[in-house]
Design a protein around this motif. Structure first.
Motif, PDB file in Angstrom:
ATOM      1  N   ASP A 139       0.831  -1.206   0.000  1.00 39.73           N
ATOM      2  CA  ASP A 139       0.000   0.000   0.000  1.00 39.73           C
ATOM      3  C   ASP A 139       0.864   1.254   0.000  1.00 39.73           C
ATOM      4  OD1 ASP A 139      -2.344  -1.517   0.042  1.00 39.73           O
ATOM      5  OD2 ASP A 139      -2.319  -1.643   2.233  1.00 39.73           O
ATOM      6  N   GLY A 140       1.951   1.210  -0.765  1.00 36.90           N
ATOM      7  CA  GLY A 140       2.808   2.375  -0.908  1.00 36.90           C
ATOM      8  C   GLY A 140       3.811   2.585   0.213  1.00 36.90           C
ATOM      9  N   VAL A 141       3.824   1.702   1.211  1.00 31.33           N
ATOM     10  CA  VAL A 141       4.741   1.835   2.353  1.00 31.33           C
ATOM     11  C   VAL A 141       5.744   0.682   2.309  1.00 31.33           C
ATOM     12  CG1 VAL A 141       4.961   1.930   4.857  1.00 31.33           C
ATOM     13  CG2 VAL A 141       2.968   2.952   3.730  1.00 31.33           C
ATOM     14  N   LYS A 142       7.024   1.011   2.479  1.00 37.10           N
ATOM     15  CA  LYS A 142       8.054  -0.024   2.481  1.00 37.10           C
ATOM     16  C   LYS A 142       8.291  -0.506   3.913  1.00 37.10           C
ATOM     17  CE  LYS A 142      12.769  -1.143   1.038  1.00 37.10           C
ATOM     18  NZ  LYS A 142      14.014  -0.661   0.396  1.00 37.10           N
ATOM     19  N   TYR A 143       8.118  -1.807   4.114  1.00 35.51           N
ATOM     20  CA  TYR A 143       8.326  -2.426   5.419  1.00 35.51           C
ATOM     21  C   TYR A 143       9.561  -3.316   5.361  1.00 35.51           C
ATOM     22  CZ  TYR A 143       3.436  -1.080   6.215  1.00 35.51           C
ATOM     23  OH  TYR A 143       2.253  -0.384   6.331  1.00 35.51           O
ATOM     24  N   THR A 144      10.361  -3.278   6.399  1.00 35.59           N
ATOM     25  CA  THR A 144      11.544  -4.134   6.506  1.00 35.59           C
ATOM     26  C   THR A 144      11.348  -5.113   7.649  1.00 35.59           C
ATOM     27  OG1 THR A 144      12.969  -2.370   5.672  1.00 35.59           O
ATOM     28  CG2 THR A 144      14.045  -4.193   6.827  1.00 35.59           C
ATOM     29  N   PHE A 145      11.636  -6.386   7.379  1.00 35.13           N
ATOM     30  CA  PHE A 145      11.428  -7.453   8.362  1.00 35.13           C
ATOM     31  C   PHE A 145      12.768  -8.048   8.757  1.00 35.13           C
ATOM     32  CE2 PHE A 145       7.775  -7.101   5.589  1.00 35.13           C
ATOM     33  CZ  PHE A 145       6.718  -7.000   6.482  1.00 35.13           C
TER      34      PHE A 145
END
Length: 631
Positions: A183-189
């Motif tokens: 949704d346009g947001v970059k998440y780092t795991f």
């Protein structure tokens, strides 16, 4: 009179119809509630909360606060299936030695014990009356299988919130060590699967447990789980502690030779046992908690290690250099500097001091040599080798795999003893591999793969065997009347006696081993008994339930699971209908199979509707005839 009868009939049919509708609503509602509330992350949170609340272990218990190993799982909305064999009720399973899927709330199984995997290499289990609830690394126990728990829904795709952290699932597992743009947001795991950014609250598909935001006050969520973790402000490290201080402790224990696992930053049962051993060897209070005294002992532990190599060397050179001095008094003075007792006992004016000083120096040097090594670890780190004398996780994996292939029947304790050695040699012989005293890395990799050769007696079920095929055998023995009780999946002496009794009945060799010929004879007797029973006594619900269980029945499912031992990466699916207890809030409702429940409700609804339609049609026809005659 007829009108009265019709009215009464209509009233009865209406009542039956209302009952059927209510019955259907209850049935569907029960299934929906069961599926909605029994989730993988919910079960993980439930078990973690049980640990934090320090529930007691009570054999046979299944009530919050007092549970045994299967009771811990069962007390969460009645999930788990058959408590004596939860693995058999599972739809999917595999071997821990091949890796555990990244799924919150999986079941863990070893002979005689079950627990719950809560992600990130951690598990919770109700261990015993001595330990009660335990929370720590999965390596603390020798788990053999993982399995999806009956009645629990596991996330497939989307966000979940567990223990205050956000995880993202893809293809049935949470992602790790990667990034996603959603949704346009970059998440780092991270490597533990935790996201660096929390998604919107509406994005979570399962939200069952979150850390408190009020600084530690406790609150309960919809599942009755406490959202608070215990916090200690006394600076003492103990079981349950987490963070960099625990990592520092584990590194210090590694340096001292008391800790042989990975540094996790979590203080679990294994770390506690290492601390206790260190405290015992150092003469400290052996309570497993790390406070100022234990820290001081760990911090100073390196000093004795240095003396082992340096002290004897320095002291040896001084006595040997003393005779080279030209002045005997100077010699005594030099020696006295290091050995006070020798100086006090020697008078340089009346007798030579060389012999006395030398003797004192020798004795002192000897004492130093014997005293210096004593602070060293009393038990050196064990070598995790696949040979006699080896000890560690790798040995446990070897034992587990040899047990799965049915070469090894001892305890999976991580100690390479003679029984483990004999089992390894038996595997070499069956596999036509060159027998060696220490298994190589290539041989070990082959053993863990699907290409590993099973024991020649793998299918000849006998004393010491465990598994779903043993469960299937026990069910046959029970059905045929040779055995009482429940199928445990463990071929014990009771099962052996039942097999011997059946072999005597079949005029077979009485050896207590259930081979293919014996099982065939057992199945033939059961079939013959069923054919001789009156048709009216034959179970009628079976045809109705078959559509919900196709294409596999209970027996077929277990047989299929038994034959898939070497293909753990592709476990078979099995559907099992069992009675369960659904617990919601403070109320407890006993329910049978939900599928049967719905079928019965549907049949009642159909009969009631059909009957009402018939009565209505007859009434309309009579009214029409009455109108005709009146005309």
């Amino acid at each position: 009179m007829q009108n009265s009868f019709q009215k009464t009939g209509k009233a009865v049919i209406s009542l039956l119809l209302a009952v059927a509708i209510i019955f259907s609503i209850i049935a569907v509602g029960t299934v929906s509630a069961f599926a909605a509330t029994s989730t993988g992350v919910g079960l993980s949170a439930y078990c973690l909360n049980a640990y934090y609340e320090q529930w007691e272990y009570v054999w046979g218990g299944a009530t919050p606060g007092a549970v045994d190993c299967s009771g811990l799982i069962y007390s969460y909305n009645g999930v788990g299936g058959i408590r004596t064999d939860m693995l058999a009720s599972s739809s999917e399973w595999g071997y821990v030695s091949s890796g555990i899927p990244r799924i919150h709330g999986l079941g863990l199984h070893m002979p005689g014990h079950v627990g719950v995997y809560v992600g990130n290499g951690l598990a919770v289990d109700a261990r015993s009356s001595y330990y009660d609830m335990c929370y720590g690394s999965i390596n603390e126990l020798r788990w053999v299988e993982w399995f999806k728990i009956y009645g629990v829904s596991y996330p497939t795709t989307g966000w979940v919130l567990y223990n205050g952290d956000s995880y993202y699932y893809e293809n049935g597992q949470y992602v790790v060590s990667t990034s996603r743009t959603l949704d346009g947001v970059k998440y780092t795991f991270g490597s533990d699967g935790v996201s660096n950014i929390e998604p919107p609250t509406s994005a979570y598909s399962q939200t069952d447990y979150s850390a408190p935001s009020n600084g530690g006050s406790s609150s309960n969520n919809s599942n009755g789980n406490s959202n608070s973790k215990p916090s200690y402000n006394d600076g003492i490290l103990r079981v349950g502690s987490e963070g960099n201080e625990v990592k520092k402790l584990q590194n210090a224990l590694i340096s001292a030779g008391y800790y042989n696992e990975d540094v996790t930053g979590y203080f679990g049962q294994y770390t506690e046992s290492c601390v206790k051993q260190f405290q015992k060897d150092m003469g400290l209070l052996c309570d497993g908690e790390v406070g100022p005294y234990t820290w001081a002992a760990l911090d100073s532990y390196e000093a004795p290690t240095e003396k082992i190599t340096e002290a004897p060397t320095d002291k040896k050179t001084e006595p040997t250099q003393a005779p080279t001095y030209s002045n005997g008094i100077q010699e005594a003075t030099d020696v006295a500097t290091d050995f006070g007792e020798a100086a006090e006992a020697t008078d340089p004016a009346t007798e030579p001091v060389t012999d006395a000083a030398t003797e004192a120096a020798t004795e002192a040097s000897t004492e130093k040599k014997t005293e210096a090594p004593t602070p060293a670890p009393t038990e050196p780190p064990k070598v995790d080798k696949l040979a006699l004398g080896g000890e560690g996780t790798k040995v446990s994996q070897l034992q587990s795999r040899l047990a799965e292939l049915r070469y090894y029947f001892g305890d999976i304790d991580g100690v390479f003893d003679q029984d483990t050695y004999d089992a390894m040699q038996a595997y070499f012989k069956a596999s036509e591999l060159k027998p060696v005293d220490e298994m190589t890395d290539d041989q070990f990799a082959l053993l863990l793969s699907d290409a590993a050769v099973k024991s020649p007696d793998y299918s000849n079920l006998q004393l010491g065997y465990t598994g779903t095929d043993v469960t299937a055998l026990q069910k046959l023995l029970i059905e045929a009347g040779f055995m009482n009780g429940e199928a445990s999946g463990i071929f014990d002496e009771k099962t052996q006696d039942a097999v011997k009794l059946a072999q005597t009945n079949f005029a077979l060799e009485v050896d207590g081993i259930a081979d293919a010929e014996f099982i065939k004879a057992l199945e033939a007797q059961i079939k013959a008994a069923e054919e001789t029973e009156p048709e009216t006594e034959a179970p009628t619900p079976a045809p109705t339930e078959k559509p919900t269980q196709a294409p596999t029945s209970t027996k077929d499912g277990e047989t299929t699971k038994a034959t898939s031992v070497t293909t753990a990466t592709k476990p078979e699916t099995k559907t099992t209908t069992v009675a369960s207890t659904t617990t919601q809030g403070k109320g407890t409702a006993k329910t049978g199979s939900t599928s049967t429940f719905i079928w019965v409700a549907a049949i009642l609804f159909f009969i009631s509707t059909l009957s009402l339609a018939v009565f209505t049609t007859q009434g309309n026809k009579k009214n029409q005839i009455g109108r005709y005659y009146r005309k």
